[in-house]
Design an enzyme around this catalytic site. Structure first.
Site, short mmCIF file in Angstrom:
data_model
loop_
_atom_site.label_atom_id
_atom_site.label_comp_id
_atom_site.label_asym_id
_atom_site.label_seq_id
_atom_site.Cartn_x
_atom_site.Cartn_y
_atom_site.Cartn_z
N ARG A 79 4.97 -4.96 17.78
CA ARG A 79 4.48 -3.78 17.13
C ARG A 79 3.89 -4.34 15.41
O ARG A 79 5.45 -3.50 15.00
CB ARG A 79 4.04 -2.41 17.56
N HIS A 86 3.60 3.20 15.12
CA HIS A 86 3.46 3.71 16.87
C HIS A 86 2.28 4.59 16.83
O HIS A 86 1.29 4.59 17.63
CB HIS A 86 4.24 4.85 16.84
N TYR A 116 12.69 3.91 10.90
CA TYR A 116 13.81 3.41 12.19
C TYR A 116 13.72 2.00 12.26
O TYR A 116 14.35 1.29 12.94
CB TYR A 116 13.45 4.14 13.54
#
Length: 367
Positions: free
Chosen positions: A259, A263, A272
């Site tokens: 990805r 998100h 992160y």
């Protein structure tokens, strides 16, 4: 198919094209017409531009929270092109490309603008409504596949989900049921390495996600999900196994991909993961890979690409304009909440009606 993809027998995922667009597994190269190959690439490019436009609309407050698909076009387009129109699709919330491959109903955009009518329109292209809750659509997909088998329908059911869904009980229940009853189900796990902020290695101690199929009595296979031709050939083989021959068998396809973006538009991935990691995966971009392949084969050129880009821009602009012209009936928010509307909900509906009569919709929509 002259070569059985399930005899791949290698430790690395099935791959037809390398990141530079070179054919590395000629025995797996599908025999597709040039028109089909260019349509696949056009749909992949459409997905990327659609994604950019939707994120822009969200930032302007014109749609709600949106989940980006960038980096996962190869998996979604390649797998859907391997299906027949009558095959049924279930998806999570990131597989917009599966809908693009089915001519993307314009109503899909109004779902992201807050109207459930956009979900209802998907039934016309054999797609079940978008699913937000993680993994709970898998048992539904398996049930639908079982019903198809009992009815003698010659169609497969494909269910998309992310790597995070493999940590949900619904995943295991659906897989177990599919294995026991031999349902014509193709499970496509879009392993994009992150379940929001939880990395793949924190999801399971299994070496792969595809090997989980073994516990339920059917085959699992890893595929380079950023290679649309690999996804096409594996999904096609899985479909043949699901609906043809002497019986149906399910398959779990683990599509290895990444990805590129957040998100959702409510997420900050920089909290992160490292940008260096993202850039390493960008070197495997499915669009660059497939474009290089088509260019090497002499199937496309710069003139064709420029014309395609203009057509995509016009199409997306028309979709957005049409969706923004749509005016929902406020009374529809009370529809389908209950089979029989309770008194308290009917009182709320009448109260809203009185407000609309007294002040008008324009006044009620003013901040």
């Amino acid at each position: 198919m002259s070569y059985d993809v399930f005899d791949w027998g290698r430790d690395d995922p099935v791959q037809v094209l390398d990141p530079d667009g070179r054919v590395v597994s000629s025995e797996l190269l599908p025999e597709l017409e040039d028109e089909t190959l260019t349509a696949m690439y056009r749909d992949m490019r459409f997905c990327r531009r659609f994604d950019e436009r939707m994120i822009s609309l969200q930032r302007q407050g014109r749609i709600g929270t949106y989940s980006s698909l960038a980096g996962q076009e190869g998996s979604q387009i390649g797998s859907t092109y391997a299906l027949r129109d009558e095959d049924t699709l279930f998806y999570q919330y990131r597989e917009h490309g599966a809908l693009v491959a089915r001519e993307l109903p314009w109503e899909y955009l109004i779902y992201w603008m807050g109207n459930e009518d956009g979900n209802a329109a998907l039934a016309d292209v054999n797609v079940f409504p978008l699913n937000i809750t993680i993994g709970d659509h898998l048992p539904h997909a398996v049930g639908w596949a079982w019903a198809s088998k009992l009815n003698g329908d010659d169609r497969a059911t494909v269910v998309h989900f992310g790597d995070g869904a493999t940590s949900e009980g619904d995943f295991h229940e659906g897989m177990n049921f599919a294995g026991v009853f031999d349902t014509p189900t193709i499970f496509i796990c879009n392993n994009n390495q992150w379940a929001i902020s939880v990395p793949r290695h924190r999801q399971t101690a299994s070496k792969t996600l595809s090997q989980k199929a073994t516990a339920y009595g059917f085959e699992g296979i890893q595929v380079d999900g950023m290679d649309p031709l690999a996804m096409y050939v594996v999904t096609k083989a899985a479909r043949e196994k699901a609906v043809e021959g002497n019986g149906s068998r399910p398959t779990l396809i683990e599509a290895i991909q990444y990805r590129f973006g957040a998100h959702t538009t409510a997420d900050d991935p920089s909290a992160y993961r490292d940008e260096e990691e993202v850039e390493r995966w960008r070197e495997r971009d499915p669009l660059d890979r497939f474009e290089a392949f088509l260019s090497h084969q002499g199937i496309i050129d710069t003139e064709w690409l420029a014309k395609m880009e203009d057509e995509i821009e016009e199409t997306i602009t028309a979709l957005v304009d049409r969706a923004e012209e749509y005016r929902a009936d406020p009374d529809s928010i009370f529809t389908d909440v209950y089979a029989e509307r309770p008194d308290r909900l009917e009182e709320q509906r009448k109260y809203l009606y009185r407000l609309r009569e007294q002040y008008g919709d324009d006044a009620l929509l003013t901040d």
